[in-house]
Design a protein around this motif. Structure first.
Motif, short mmCIF file in Angstrom:
data_model
loop_
_atom_site.label_atom_id
_atom_site.label_comp_id
_atom_site.label_asym_id
_atom_site.label_seq_id
_atom_site.Cartn_x
_atom_site.Cartn_y
_atom_site.Cartn_z
N ASP A 44 -23.75 78.50 6.60
CA ASP A 44 -23.63 77.87 5.21
C ASP A 44 -25.09 78.04 4.95
O ASP A 44 -25.61 77.96 3.71
N ILE A 45 -26.06 77.88 5.65
CA ILE A 45 -27.39 77.70 5.52
C ILE A 45 -28.13 78.99 4.83
O ILE A 45 -28.85 79.03 3.94
N ASP A 48 -27.25 78.92 0.93
CA ASP A 48 -28.12 78.02 0.24
C ASP A 48 -29.56 78.67 0.10
O ASP A 48 -30.10 78.48 -0.90
N HIS A 51 -29.46 81.22 -2.46
CA HIS A 51 -29.54 80.47 -3.85
C HIS A 51 -30.72 80.18 -4.14
O HIS A 51 -31.27 80.25 -5.16
N VAL A 52 -31.52 79.39 -3.35
CA VAL A 52 -32.86 79.19 -3.50
C VAL A 52 -33.74 80.23 -3.78
O VAL A 52 -34.71 80.29 -4.74
N ARG A 157 -35.51 67.79 0.58
CA ARG A 157 -35.34 69.15 0.67
C ARG A 157 -36.16 69.80 -0.30
O ARG A 157 -36.88 70.91 -0.17
N THR A 158 -36.51 69.20 -1.65
CA THR A 158 -37.05 69.83 -2.78
C THR A 158 -38.27 68.95 -3.26
O THR A 158 -37.89 67.94 -3.60
N HIS A 163 -39.63 74.05 -1.14
CA HIS A 163 -38.19 73.86 -0.79
C HIS A 163 -38.19 73.97 0.72
O HIS A 163 -38.88 74.76 1.34
N LEU A 165 -35.22 74.24 4.02
CA LEU A 165 -33.94 74.39 4.63
C LEU A 165 -34.11 74.18 6.11
O LEU A 165 -34.64 75.28 6.88
N TYR A 170 -27.34 71.75 9.24
CA TYR A 170 -26.36 72.56 9.04
C TYR A 170 -25.63 72.93 10.50
O TYR A 170 -25.80 73.99 11.18
#
Length: 539
Positions: A44-45, A48, A51-52, A157-158, A163, A165, A170
């Motif tokens: 999952d990480i 994400d 996406h970033v 996180r942001t 950003h 992660l 996770y």
């Protein structure tokens, strides 16, 4: 394909394999690259992270944070191939730009080159190194150090152009996964490794080895691991190791464990608990089913070691032999009863032959873990006063609150369930009446999901108490206290958490306008009503 055996193919899982860490290389691609690529499960990480990366702007910086072996290099290498023309990558923040440069100095130099309008920067970094830079980085990067400190303290996180992660957010194992499993990641990994599909090279190689009668114990292990019920037992055992032993489990550790389970010197069920070549293996040994002592288990071991006749067992072992699981003769060989118990545990939810092993299923049940999972989920998904969450209310009313009183009043058993001991002074024991209740509204307002514990919310009268972190160890102790258990030195970590809650309650109770005194057979009530002290006594 013909030259590759299953044993060699499984070598890509081992931590000693050159495939365990993603590196750049100009060597020709071969079947082992295909095996590793096929087995890869996108976490999952990574979704994400992608996406970033897809929305970074000039001057932005993204940190992929974690620990050694968690899969940072794999994710970064995959992203590098796609974005290397657009972003600047620093794949390993423990490395420096020159032999005499420290990692901190290298990071200072890296951030010197970055800035407003610069190419977006992608940094792979261990969480410890990130904390070190927050403390030791150059003063000229004080703003960035402050951003990092806020992330480490609050998990934000942001923050503007930055950003973060973090793999810790996770976890590989958690309670609220789908399909009743404690790890969707591990379930997908095991399925990909063992599924009998046309695109599974591991399955094709295993089939070829089996047809040639090659390495048959390894084949038996591979077939056993392909069973979904067996997979879930392994996942549950790993989750217990994570919760009870606080064992951090990385992707690399999981892959190496799978290699050990399959190619180890024993059958899979023994390899799971007998190997000692890693920290994870040592922790798993503490959950060896052969250490369980119940009447049924002890009687089985005794009968087996005395070589007493058991036709049902003989028939069951014949069926095992057909699967390649063969126990050596004589039947009373040392350690063989323990191996059978490990097998019974691993296949306890499977149908096999005459199901001889099912008679021990109750001895291997995970009742505490399953109840803990239910209470954890009901905290996480609390529906409010109108919700039907009986397990949550039973936990507070029938387990937690009674256990707190049992523990707090362990030296004063004469106290009632609504009195809390304040201490003994000479021959006189002092207590205060306490109305301890669950604070369900606080669960709805304040609860924050944590993967290794849940927070319990209590109040004395209407005074709120600080949340009580309850991990699996403390949960089990709470259950045992209500059944007459007396804590010992092995419970010290859980006792610390219980002591903290008792002291909170005691601090409120000491302000009570009513105190109770017990001395021998005498009981006194001392109250303060409208400024008037009243004393009542009984014999």
């Amino acid at each position: 394909m013909r030259a590759v055996t299953l044993r060699k193919a499984l070598g890509v899982l081992a931590k000693s394999s050159p495939f365990s860490v993603k590196t750049t290389s100009d060597r020709p691609r071969d079947v082992y690259d295909d095996l590793k690529e096929y087995l890869y499960v996108k976490p999952d990480i990574e979704l994400d992270f992608e996406h970033v990366l897809s929305s970074l702007r000039p001057g932005d910086c993204v940190f992929l944070c974690g620990s050694s072996g968690d899969g940072k290099s794999e994710i970064l290498s995959r992203s590098y191939e796609r974005y290397k023309q657009y972003y600047r990558f620093h794949l390993d923040a423990t490395h420096s730009f020159s032999p005499h440069q420290s990692a901190i100095d290298a990071l200072n130099e890296l951030f010197d080159r970055a800035g407003d309008g610069a190419q977006p920067l992608v940094v792979g970094i261990n969480i410890g190194m990130l904390a070190n830079f927050a403390k030791e980085g150059a003063e000229r990067h004080s703003a960035l150090r402050g951003v990092i400190e806020r992330f480490l303290d609050s998990g934000e996180r942001t923050q503007g152009a930055y950003h973060f992660l973090d793999f810790e957010s996770y976890p590989k194992f958690r309670f609220n996964d789908d399909a009743g499993s404690y790890s969707s990641f591990m379930r997908q990994l095991l399925k990909r490794l063992t599924q009998p599909t046309d695109d599974n090279l591991f399955h094709a190689i295993a089939l070829a080895d089996e047809q040639r009668q090659r390495d048959m114990r390894l084949i038996a292990n591979f077939r056993l691991l392909a069973n979904e019920q067996v997979q879930e037992i392994i996942i549950t055992t790993l989750f217990k190791t994570r919760l009870i032993k606080d064992q951090f489990i990385t992707t690399r550790a999981l892959l190496d464990l799978l290699h050990q389970l399959l190619v180890g010197e024993h059958h899979l069920f023994d390899n799971l608990f007998l190997a000692k070549d890693s920290e994870l293996s040592l922790r798993l040994a503490d959950f060896d089913p052969a250490l369980i002592h119940t009447q049924a288990v002890d009687q089985f071991v005794l009968r087996y070691e005395l070589n007493l006749p058991d036709e049902a067992l003989d028939a069951f072992m014949d069926d095992l032999a057909k699967l390649g699981i063969i126990f050596k003769e004589p039947r009373d060989k040392a350690g063989q009863a323990a191996s059978l118990l490990r097998l019974f545990y691993l296949i306890k939810d499977c149908e096999l032959g005459n199901n001889y092993h099912h008679q021990f299923k109750v001895d291997f049940e995970e009742q505490v873990l399953e109840l803990y999972a239910t209470v954890w989920l009901q905290h996480s998904k609390y529906l409010g006063e109108g919700g039907s969450q009986l397990a949550l209310r039973n936990f507070y009313v029938k387990a937690l609150i009674p256990a707190i009183f049992v523990y707090a009043n362990r030296n004063a058993p004469e106290l009632s369930k609504r009195e809390l001991s304040l201490g003994q002074f000479g021959q006189c024991h002092v207590a205060a009446p306490v109305e301890l209740k669950a604070d369900y509204s606080a669960i709805q307002r304040q609860h924050v999901e944590k993967h290794d514990h849940f927070s319990a919310y209590l109040k004395v009268d209407e005074q709120l108490l600080a949340p009580m972190a309850i991990n699996l160890n403390l949960f089990e102790l709470i259950c045992k206290l209500n059944n007459g258990y007396r804590p010992n030195k092995y419970d010290k970590n859980a006792i610390v958490l219980l002591d903290e809650m008792v002291e909170q309650i005691r601090a409120v109770a000491k302000k009570s306008p009513v105190l109770h005194y017990y001395e021998g057979d005498q009981h006194y009530r001392l109250g303060l009503d409208d400024g008037i002290i009243t004393v009542e006594g009984t014999r």
